[in-house]
Design an enzyme around this catalytic site. Structure first.
Site, mmCIF file in Angstrom:
data_model
loop_
_atom_site.group_PDB
_atom_site.id
_atom_site.type_symbol
_atom_site.label_atom_id
_atom_site.label_comp_id
_atom_site.label_asym_id
_atom_site.label_seq_id
_atom_site.Cartn_x
_atom_site.Cartn_y
_atom_site.Cartn_z
ATOM 1 N N ASN A 32 0.835 -1.208 0.000
ATOM 2 C CA ASN A 32 0.000 0.000 0.000
ATOM 3 C C ASN A 32 0.879 1.272 0.000
ATOM 4 O O ASN A 32 2.074 1.208 -0.245
ATOM 5 C CB ASN A 32 -1.012 -0.002 1.132
ATOM 6 C CG ASN A 32 -2.355 0.583 0.668
ATOM 7 O OD1 ASN A 32 -2.378 1.657 0.056
ATOM 8 N ND2 ASN A 32 -3.433 -0.104 0.935
ATOM 9 N N HIS A 81 3.512 -0.036 -2.726
ATOM 10 C CA HIS A 81 3.868 -1.456 -2.822
ATOM 11 C C HIS A 81 5.374 -1.728 -2.860
ATOM 12 O O HIS A 81 5.849 -2.568 -3.637
ATOM 13 C CB HIS A 81 3.201 -2.071 -4.046
ATOM 14 C CG HIS A 81 1.698 -2.185 -3.942
ATOM 15 N ND1 HIS A 81 1.015 -2.133 -2.751
ATOM 16 C CD2 HIS A 81 0.729 -2.341 -4.910
ATOM 17 C CE1 HIS A 81 -0.280 -2.274 -2.983
ATOM 18 N NE2 HIS A 81 -0.486 -2.387 -4.277
ATOM 19 N N HIS A 113 -1.477 -10.171 -3.130
ATOM 20 C CA HIS A 113 -2.206 -9.346 -4.098
ATOM 21 C C HIS A 113 -2.884 -10.153 -5.210
ATOM 22 O O HIS A 113 -2.905 -9.715 -6.364
ATOM 23 C CB HIS A 113 -1.221 -8.323 -4.686
ATOM 24 C CG HIS A 113 -1.826 -7.024 -5.067
ATOM 25 N ND1 HIS A 113 -2.678 -6.879 -6.152
ATOM 26 C CD2 HIS A 113 -1.716 -5.799 -4.524
ATOM 27 C CE1 HIS A 113 -3.046 -5.618 -6.256
ATOM 28 N NE2 HIS A 113 -2.485 -4.931 -5.281
ATOM 29 N N SER A 114 -3.460 -11.315 -4.897
ATOM 30 C CA SER A 114 -4.205 -12.044 -5.940
ATOM 31 C C SER A 114 -5.411 -11.242 -6.387
ATOM 32 O O SER A 114 -6.076 -10.589 -5.576
ATOM 33 C CB SER A 114 -4.678 -13.406 -5.420
ATOM 34 O OG SER A 114 -3.673 -14.376 -5.588
ATOM 35 N N TYR A 115 -5.678 -11.298 -7.684
ATOM 36 C CA TYR A 115 -6.927 -10.762 -8.250
ATOM 37 C C TYR A 115 -7.813 -11.981 -8.480
ATOM 38 O O TYR A 115 -7.424 -12.895 -9.213
ATOM 39 C CB TYR A 115 -6.685 -10.100 -9.606
ATOM 40 C CG TYR A 115 -5.976 -8.775 -9.597
ATOM 41 C CD1 TYR A 115 -4.652 -8.656 -9.194
ATOM 42 C CD2 TYR A 115 -6.627 -7.622 -10.046
ATOM 43 C CE1 TYR A 115 -3.995 -7.442 -9.223
ATOM 44 C CE2 TYR A 115 -5.980 -6.395 -10.077
ATOM 45 C CZ TYR A 115 -4.660 -6.307 -9.669
ATOM 46 O OH TYR A 115 -4.001 -5.107 -9.700
ATOM 47 N N ASP A 162 -11.341 1.067 -3.572
ATOM 48 C CA ASP A 162 -9.885 0.912 -3.472
ATOM 49 C C ASP A 162 -9.496 1.499 -2.109
ATOM 50 O O ASP A 162 -8.780 2.485 -2.021
ATOM 51 C CB ASP A 162 -9.209 1.659 -4.633
ATOM 52 C CG ASP A 162 -7.729 1.290 -4.773
ATOM 53 O OD1 ASP A 162 -7.241 0.505 -3.937
ATOM 54 O OD2 ASP A 162 -7.083 1.786 -5.711
ATOM 55 N N GLN A 203 -7.548 -4.259 2.393
ATOM 56 C CA GLN A 203 -7.767 -3.383 1.243
ATOM 57 C C GLN A 203 -8.642 -4.146 0.261
ATOM 58 O O GLN A 203 -8.279 -5.233 -0.201
ATOM 59 C CB GLN A 203 -6.424 -3.027 0.577
ATOM 60 C CG GLN A 203 -6.526 -2.081 -0.618
ATOM 61 C CD GLN A 203 -6.464 -0.603 -0.223
ATOM 62 O OE1 GLN A 203 -6.254 -0.272 0.948
ATOM 63 N NE2 GLN A 203 -6.665 0.290 -1.177
ATOM 64 N N GLU A 216 -6.589 -7.552 0.186
ATOM 65 C CA GLU A 216 -5.211 -7.518 0.678
ATOM 66 C C GLU A 216 -5.237 -7.279 2.182
ATOM 67 O O GLU A 216 -5.526 -6.179 2.639
ATOM 68 C CB GLU A 216 -4.453 -6.384 -0.023
ATOM 69 C CG GLU A 216 -4.500 -6.452 -1.531
ATOM 70 C CD GLU A 216 -4.371 -5.084 -2.191
ATOM 71 O OE1 GLU A 216 -3.418 -4.352 -1.883
ATOM 72 O OE2 GLU A 216 -5.236 -4.728 -3.006
HETATM 73 C C1 BGC Z 1 -4.004 -0.483 -4.840
HETATM 74 C C2 BGC Z 1 -4.510 0.077 -6.151
HETATM 75 C C3 BGC Z 1 -3.536 -0.284 -7.218
HETATM 76 C C4 BGC Z 1 -3.397 -1.785 -7.249
HETATM 77 C C5 BGC Z 1 -2.421 -2.277 -8.267
HETATM 78 C C6 BGC Z 1 -3.914 -1.958 -4.965
HETATM 79 O O1 BGC Z 1 -3.430 -2.506 -3.796
HETATM 80 O O2 BGC Z 1 -4.811 -0.113 -3.776
HETATM 81 O O3 BGC Z 1 -4.679 1.469 -6.089
HETATM 82 O O4 BGC Z 1 -3.945 0.186 -8.464
HETATM 83 O O5 BGC Z 1 -2.994 -2.252 -5.992
HETATM 84 O O6 BGC Z 1 -1.262 -1.585 -8.227
#
Ligand code: BGC
Length: 380
Positions: free
Chosen positions: A109, A135, A209-211, A280, A317, A345
């Site tokens: 973050n 990050h 950070h998995s989607y 976000d 997050q 997250e």
């Molecule tokens: C953030 C987003 C960002 C994404 C990819 C997330 O953790 O909060 O703002 O775009 O990560 O970078």
């Protein structure tokens, strides 16, 4: 006999060729295998570990960025699908991606203006997200090769990744020895146990950070997924997504205490959603006390897949893929368009090094940084 010798020779060569440390682990019906995930520009071979449990759930993880590349889980009818966005080989990750499946660190973050003061000394970090630090900087933990050791124990099968982040790497003080242990259990849980120690005072906030798209990666947007977040408060942000305090979710589109479709209010005319271009934000998990708590539950109505997130962390997050725009071509040539995936997250709050009212993210020599998160997959 000859055949056996040839096979053993082949296996040994395969391990040498891929750089995997054999032998393959096998515990009950949980297994770990290792193969090549491609040769990187510097000549190193990236490894890909495949974890499988007795239900056939499969998780693949590479030692590049400790990235989870695949999460293959059943739906309510038993049909399997990959619910994680990602790429087919290491070089597609190296070309650039928005942290798909990665371990994010040293600080997940944002840190405002890329600056923080610790014990009277100011540290300057990369400003890689407009005016702010995001990050871990230019080359965060998502872009390094981690040491990897596969294991199998009473709990399941997995891989322990470890990485030494050197003093002043990306501007952070202290040699940070960290590890993330991924375990796939027979209860269809992917468990992450994080640990770190340092030799100088520093700040740490590791996250994953998995989607996810519970209907299957690349099949559509995630707006009909329903989400519950066990949080009465969140941290509202300014235009740069830096927290400005703590606010109640009551009466706002940030209230997910009752399960609600992500798309129901995401485009409401509400300042926080305008700043975030959608969700976000960091939610403050109710009654977080360092023990494992259910933080969020997501249900995908068509497939009947459910994912629960448990954590020992105080914040989460929820990011609904607002910056995905179709430029990322993922696994199987799937195009990842606007809001095709969401992230959950688990973490300490954004910009904590500069916010004295937030729980501390300072780690000192002699202390052990430790937290755990579980992504559990179920069906209706
Ligand atoms: C953030 C987003 C960002 C994404 C990819 C997330 O953790 O909060 O703002 O775009 O990560 O970078």
């Amino acid at each position: 006999m000859k055949k056996v010798i040839v096979f053993v020779l082949f296996l040994s060569l395969a391990f040498i060729f891929t750089g995997c440390q054999g032998p393959v682990n096998d515990f009950g019906k949980c297994t770990v295998t290792c193969s090549s995930f491609g040769i990187m520009p510097d000549g190193q071979t990236a490894k890909l570990f495949t974890l499988t449990n007795k239900n056939g759930m499969t998780v693949k993880i590479t030692n590049y960025g400790a990235i989870v590349t695949h999460i293959i889980v059943p739906d309510a009818k038993g049909d399997m699908a990959d619910v994680a966005l990602g790429h087919d080989n290491v070089n597609d990750y190296i070309k650039g991606h928005p942290y798909f499946g990665a371990i994010v660190g040293r600080y997940g973050n944002r840190i405002a203006k890329g600056k923080f003061t610790l014990d009277g000394k100011q540290y300057t970090l990369a400003t890689n997200n407009d005016a702010n630090h995001l990050h871990g900087g230019e080359k965060g933990f998502d872009k390094v090769i981690w040491d990897a050791a596969a294991f199998a124990d009473d709990f399941g099968a997995g891989v322990r990744f470890s990485y030494l982040s050197k003093d002043m790497e990306e501007g952070y003080p202290g040699n940070l020895n960290c590890s993330v242990r991924y375990t796939l259990t027979n209860n269809n849980e992917l468990k992450l146990d994080y640990e770190a120690t340092t030799d100088k005072a520093t700040v740490v906030n590791l996250t994953h950070h998995s989607y996810f798209n519970l209907a299957g990666q690349g099949t559509g947007d995630i707006l009909s997924h329903e989400i519950m977040i066990d949080a009465d408060y969140f941290t509202p942000v300014d235009e740069g997504l830096i927290p400005t305090g703590i606010e109640s979710v009551k009466g706002t589109p940030m209230d997910f205490t009752k399960s609600t479709a992500i798309g129901k209010r995401v485009d409401d005319d509400y300042q926080q959603l305008i700043f975030g271009k959608g969700y976000d934000h960091n939610w403050i998990i109710n009654n977080a006390d360092g023990s494992m708590k259910l933080a969020a539950r997501v249900t995908e109505p068509t497939s009947g897949r459910i994912m629960e997130v448990y954590t020992t962390e105080p914040g989460i997050q929820f990011y609904c893929g607002n910056f995905l725009d179709g430029t990322n071509i993922g696994k199987g040539n799937k195009v990842y368009k606007h809001r095709y995936g969401f992230c959950l997250e688990t973490q300490h709050f954004p910009d904590s090094p500069n916010q004295k009212d937030f729980p501390s993210v300072v780690l000192r020599p002699g202390q052990l940084y430790r937290h755990s998160t579980i992504y559990k997959f179920l069906t209706k």
